[in-house]
Design an enzyme around this catalytic site. Structure first.
Site, short mmCIF file in Angstrom:
data_model
loop_
_atom_site.label_atom_id
_atom_site.label_comp_id
_atom_site.label_asym_id
_atom_site.label_seq_id
_atom_site.Cartn_x
_atom_site.Cartn_y
_atom_site.Cartn_z
CE LYS A 6 -7.64 -46.39 -23.41
NZ LYS A 6 -7.65 -45.56 -22.21
CD GLU A 89 0.85 -47.97 -20.86
OE1 GLU A 89 1.02 -46.85 -20.30
OE2 GLU A 89 0.27 -48.09 -21.94
CE LYS A 90 10.25 -47.93 -15.30
NZ LYS A 90 10.71 -48.59 -14.07
CG HIS A 97 -0.52 -35.96 -22.14
ND1 HIS A 97 -1.34 -36.83 -21.49
CD2 HIS A 97 -1.01 -35.89 -23.41
CE1 HIS A 97 -2.28 -37.27 -22.31
NE2 HIS A 97 -2.10 -36.70 -23.48
CE LYS A 126 -5.23 -34.53 -22.88
NZ LYS A 126 -5.68 -34.77 -24.27
CG ASN A 179 -8.20 -39.84 -27.23
OD1 ASN A 179 -8.73 -40.80 -26.70
ND2 ASN A 179 -7.38 -39.06 -26.59
NE ARG A 181 -12.64 -39.01 -27.34
CZ ARG A 181 -12.02 -38.09 -26.60
NH1 ARG A 181 -12.08 -36.81 -26.95
NH2 ARG A 181 -11.34 -38.43 -25.54
CB VAL A 184 -11.78 -31.09 -24.59
CG1 VAL A 184 -12.00 -29.75 -23.90
CG2 VAL A 184 -12.82 -32.10 -24.12
NE ARG A 225 -9.39 -29.64 -21.08
CZ ARG A 225 -9.62 -30.90 -21.42
NH1 ARG A 225 -10.51 -31.60 -20.75
NH2 ARG A 225 -8.97 -31.47 -22.41
#
Length: 298
Positions: A6, A89-90, A97, A126, A179, A181, A184, A225
């Site tokens: 990352k 990170e800050k 998001h 999420k 990501n 892939r 979801v 979800r």
């Protein structure tokens, strides 16, 4: 020692003009973490470079909390991911998001299929996703799409993926991670575009070029979800499913693998099902989602 993936990704994006949240490299000690926090400015976020789902992240708002938070983050990283690499990170206190769905082939063609807003979360995981984002303008969408396509092109990506970004209160956007892939929430984009992302992923893996055709999105889609968790504590709720009734109808899609008699265990992700809805407008989508959830019994 090689940097975490990352951290490498963030450095690569920054080198190609893609905005990133200010951060550090690998932190080997609490002293290094303290120095990094002073440079970045409080509040900061300690993260496991091998992590996901918010596991082990530590928000630090004062110097006296750095040492304890660093050790806790590093311990969780090692236990959960077999990798103690930690970076900083800050911390953005009230971000959106927002993620961009991209598809790429081996010939260097890259599409972006618009954004999904995934800001409704608990424990950095999420819960509700929707498209388009109610906070993203046409201009911001174009800018984020260009950044996502550039990110995929820079690394010569050739599959389906998601470029995740944060948007602050001033509408500035920052690369978070990619990501590589199917996500979801990929069904949210599928409902708006009529695109089968799983099929495109398989075709890209087989070396096929992206097909010609209309990729325009329409209407509004949303996903909720359904988790096997106690709503008062968010702890897992286990046992046998004795009754199961799921909604159906035009514009309603249910992704699940459960059935009456299925045993829900504590050993896996508590996600049981995804309820997805498409309607012409956001308000209609919300109203239909409420009806769909009312018709869901587990």
């Amino acid at each position: 020692e090689a940097m975490g993936k990352k951290i490498q990704a963030r450095a690569t994006m920054a080198a190609h003009g893609i905005p990133v949240v200010k951060g550090s490299g690998v932190l080997e000690s609490a002293e290094q973490a303290t120095a990094a926090a002073e440079e970045i400015g409080y509040p900061v976020l300690l993260k496991a470079s091998g992590g996901g789902g918010g596991i082990g992240m530590e928000v630090v708002d004062a110097p006296e909390r750095i040492e304890k938070s660093f050790e806790k983050c590093r311990s969780r990283a090692g236990a959960s991911f077999g990798d103690e690499t930690v970076y900083m990170e800050k911390y953005l206190a009230s971000p959106r998001h927002v993620e961009i769905q991209i598809v790429a082939d081996r010939s260097g063609n890259v599409w972006h299929l618009g954004e999904r807003d995934c800001s409704v979360q608990r424990r950095h995981q999420k819960v509700i996703e929707e498209s388009p984002s109610p906070a993203v303008t046409k201009e911001i969408r174009a800018r984020m799409g260009e950044d996502a396509v550039r990110a995929a092109s820079v690394i010569q990506y050739d599959s389906v993926g998601t470029v995740e970004m944060l948007m602050d209160e001033e509408k500035n956007t920052y690369f978070l991670e990619m990501n590589t892939r199917i996500q979801v929430e990929h069904g949210v984009t599928e409902l708006r575009t009529g695109t089968d992302l799983v099929e495109l992923q398989l075709r890209a893996a087989a070396g096929e070029a992206l097909p010609d055709g209309d990729r325009a999105a329409s209407g509004h889609s949303m996903e909720c979800r359904i988790y096997a968790e106690k709503p008062t504590t968010f702890y897992p709720s286990c046992g046998v499913i004795e009754e199961l009734s799921l909604p159906s109808g035009d514009g309603i899609r249910i992704d699940h693998s459960i059935a009456k008699g299925y045993t829900v265990t504590p050993f896996y992700d508590p996600l049981l099902a995804k309820v997805l809805v498409w309607r012409e407008s956001r308000q209609e989508c919300i109203e239909e989602m409420c009806r769909a959830l009312d018709a869901t019994t587990i």
